[in-house]
Scaffold this active site. Sequence first.
Site, mmCIF file in Angstrom:
data_model
loop_
_atom_site.group_PDB
_atom_site.id
_atom_site.type_symbol
_atom_site.label_atom_id
_atom_site.label_comp_id
_atom_site.label_asym_id
_atom_site.label_seq_id
_atom_site.Cartn_x
_atom_site.Cartn_y
_atom_site.Cartn_z
ATOM 1 C CB THR A 84 -6.144 1.885 1.248
ATOM 2 O OG1 THR A 84 -6.695 1.857 2.554
ATOM 3 C CG2 THR A 84 -6.685 0.741 0.417
ATOM 4 C CD GLU A 85 -4.472 -1.752 -2.911
ATOM 5 O OE1 GLU A 85 -3.276 -1.947 -3.240
ATOM 6 O OE2 GLU A 85 -5.293 -2.672 -2.779
ATOM 7 C CG LEU A 86 2.030 2.262 -1.102
ATOM 8 C CD1 LEU A 86 3.423 2.315 -1.733
ATOM 9 C CD2 LEU A 86 2.140 2.609 0.378
ATOM 10 C CB ILE A 87 -4.353 6.012 -2.039
ATOM 11 C CG1 ILE A 87 -4.839 4.952 -3.034
ATOM 12 C CG2 ILE A 87 -5.040 7.347 -2.298
ATOM 13 C CD1 ILE A 87 -6.288 4.579 -2.879
ATOM 14 C CD1 TRP B 151 -0.345 -0.466 -4.553
ATOM 15 C CD2 TRP B 151 1.494 -0.845 -3.333
ATOM 16 N NE1 TRP B 151 -0.638 -1.450 -3.652
ATOM 17 C CE2 TRP B 151 0.476 -1.712 -2.876
ATOM 18 C CE3 TRP B 151 2.748 -0.911 -2.724
ATOM 19 C CZ2 TRP B 151 0.667 -2.632 -1.832
ATOM 20 C CZ3 TRP B 151 2.925 -1.830 -1.685
ATOM 21 C CH2 TRP B 151 1.895 -2.669 -1.250
#
Lengths: 391, 446
Positions: free
Chosen positions: A143-146, A297
């Site tokens: 998720t969200e490039l975590i 990101w």
Amino acid sequence: MASVCFYFQVHQPSRLRRYSVFDTDTNYFDDYKNAEICRKVAQKCYVPSNRLMLELIRRYGKAFWVSYSITGVAIEQFERWAPEVLDTFRALVDTGQVELLGETYYHSLAFLYSREEFRAQVEAHAAKIGETFGLRPRVFRNTELIYNNDLSHFVQGMGHIGICAEGADHVLGYRSPNYVYRPVGAEKISLLLKNYRLSDDIAFRFSDRNWSEWPLRAEKFAQWINEVNGNGFVVNLFMDYETFGEHQWADSGIFDFMYHLPEHVLRHPDNNFMTLSRAVQTYAPVAELDIPHMISWADVERDLSAWLGNAMQSNALHELYRLEEPVKAGGDPQLLHDWRRLQTSDHFYYMCTKWFADGDVHKYFNPYESPYDSYINFMNCLDNVRSRLRR
Amino acid sequence: MRILMLGWEFPPFISGGLGTACYGLAKALSDLGAEILFVLPGGAADQRLDRVRVVSAAERSPGRTFTYWTVEGLEHVELVPVGAAIQPYVTEEEYLEQRRREERAAARTAGESAQTRPPALDPMRPTSLGLTSGPTIYAGDLFSEVHRYARLVAEVARQAHFDVIHAHDWMTFPAGLSVAALSGKPLVAHMHSTEFDRSGLSVNQRIYDVERAGLHGARLAVCVSRMTRDLVTSRYGVPEAKCRVIYNAITVNGEPVHQQCQRIEKDDKIVLFLGRITMQKGPEYFLAAAKKVAEVMDNVKFIMAGSGDMIKRMIELAAAMGIGHRVTFTGFLRGDDVDRIYEMADLYVMPSVSEPFGLAPLEALSHDVPVLISKQSGVSEVLVHALKVDFWDIHEMANKIIAVLRHPPLQKTLKEHGAFEVRKFSWADAARQCLDAYQEALQGAR
């Protein structure tokens, strides 16, 4: 060699309805609004973009490849309200030149709170992708490039060969995002880093008339890609799919840009397009990369502060995951599904109070008038989940 | 820049909301080097006011016949109280007491019974003196005071030098217009509140006419919010190009809040209403929301601090709703008592039906109390870190009150961001915008 790796994120959250403390029913989600937005974005973005990609694949044959990550909650919404989106995605997958990535079904922050829940959601997502498209994801995006080291080890254990992260300056230092890396201590998984400058040129700056490079044409952009030759192997262009037609409107010329881009990129004999797993298989990692802290990101900070930046967000997440055990023990599948849909990261993004630097993006996506309203609404829903557990 | 400023209140002569705003603005203008001659109604000021000093007229300028005062901390401001009709008063109680004495005397003379006595005047807002429904004798008094003030201001103006006239609210508009006509200097009319805010739709025509004449006769109209500007354009027919929105501000002194006092009951959460208990402030919506909150939460108390013409009705309403034991009416508070009540409060609620600006929420925030404000307020246009609700939506009001009381992280986030945000509202900014407006008015005059 410069291999352009497009990965587009496809996600729609299940937005909550106005749920007051006096409400006692269990309908937390605003199906009317979710359907309306889903249809609108389908018509403005997903369907025309999918048609465009299909046309590019037909036109360039084996020279054009793209990757997508589609969340489980988005697929559910397409099934209910915009089946034509799924049909066009199936047509894309059927060409054999489209890869689908793995992620959490609910676009959640589960990795931060519960490994067990995280694993369950990744598996549920893989099952949904298999059932809908007949593919098995091999590259993972959280998720969200975590991302951090732990995550890469964990998903390596789940059989993935690649993982995506933000090519954030503060982790890369002098290094370039245009190489494949190895997460520190990992053996079987490679790390692909987003080239945020080139990605954001398309995703955020494309229609910005104050930008010195405006108007951005495919020819100019291809030139920037050519400059990577001799200086890297991959150009990872990761962005929301809604960039096409929704964040950047059609009249900005974004579709024309994309239509002409392959032509200009492929004009240079050393350039090509690749899916993410192909890039991982083609290029050996050049170095180990140690990322102990969580990066993402989002926003200028590229950290967790968009979802965990204030006391409300942290409280809401803790209270939510505190219910994991009782919800799972209760054995009510509807309650489990509701609880999981409350995990979608967007609910916490709406509670963000650091509007000052990133105000525009946060406001654009926010169905609430203020972060306080979103917290109150969320906590009211959670209260009801709790009361269902007591029953 | 020399400004002839016309106001109805100025602390320490009186400190209602209008006075506070005039003081803040005058001080900031003075700090920026502007010179202000502030004319307000009143006789000789009380010698006990230690911040005020009389400057003999001769000492300042031989030709002057009025008494000039200076106030500590306001370097370039001279105050001129004019007109002996209104005695100076320091507090509301003294003023009310004085009015009551006068009323009793009048009633005796007229042989009237006490029952038919009209309601006492509210000194904090002379414009809402029951003028719409109350007996006309008081309206008459106020209007004659307004006109006497105008005559006296014209006298002062003849002896003074100034570049622009800045008039605050309708009571000073006739004075502003006559001085503008006599001197040829441009008038800037400042709308802190309109008749529509104060009286809803039962507008007093005479006041409306005075407001309208002032706004149309002025070179520029300064409005305290976009909401007020929209009223000024739609209800008074003033072209939008003539309006400037200048928000009020607050002086955050940075002094630590009192720590010594004890909470009333430690277990109880306290929700505070602080303001005049009048139609404009929406006290009945506060009570309606309080009832809904009381239905689901036990440990909550509601405090209504303030006085006003609806206080009796509100006490009765609370009792009739069955929440009399949960609601405390404190009457009018001042000074340390205000600090203490803020310190006890978990949430401040301003359910105003129509609030041109609304300084009180900023005061609450500067006391570290989170605020829930009605969307029908000017301050809600600019305050980000506040909960907002339509004044009539008691359901949502209760929903938000409960959320703040139940979820400490919400209260904490609102407090922390709010305390920071409130520092953004600076009188210096407002004063700079006023100076720009004066320049514009002067250019238009040439």
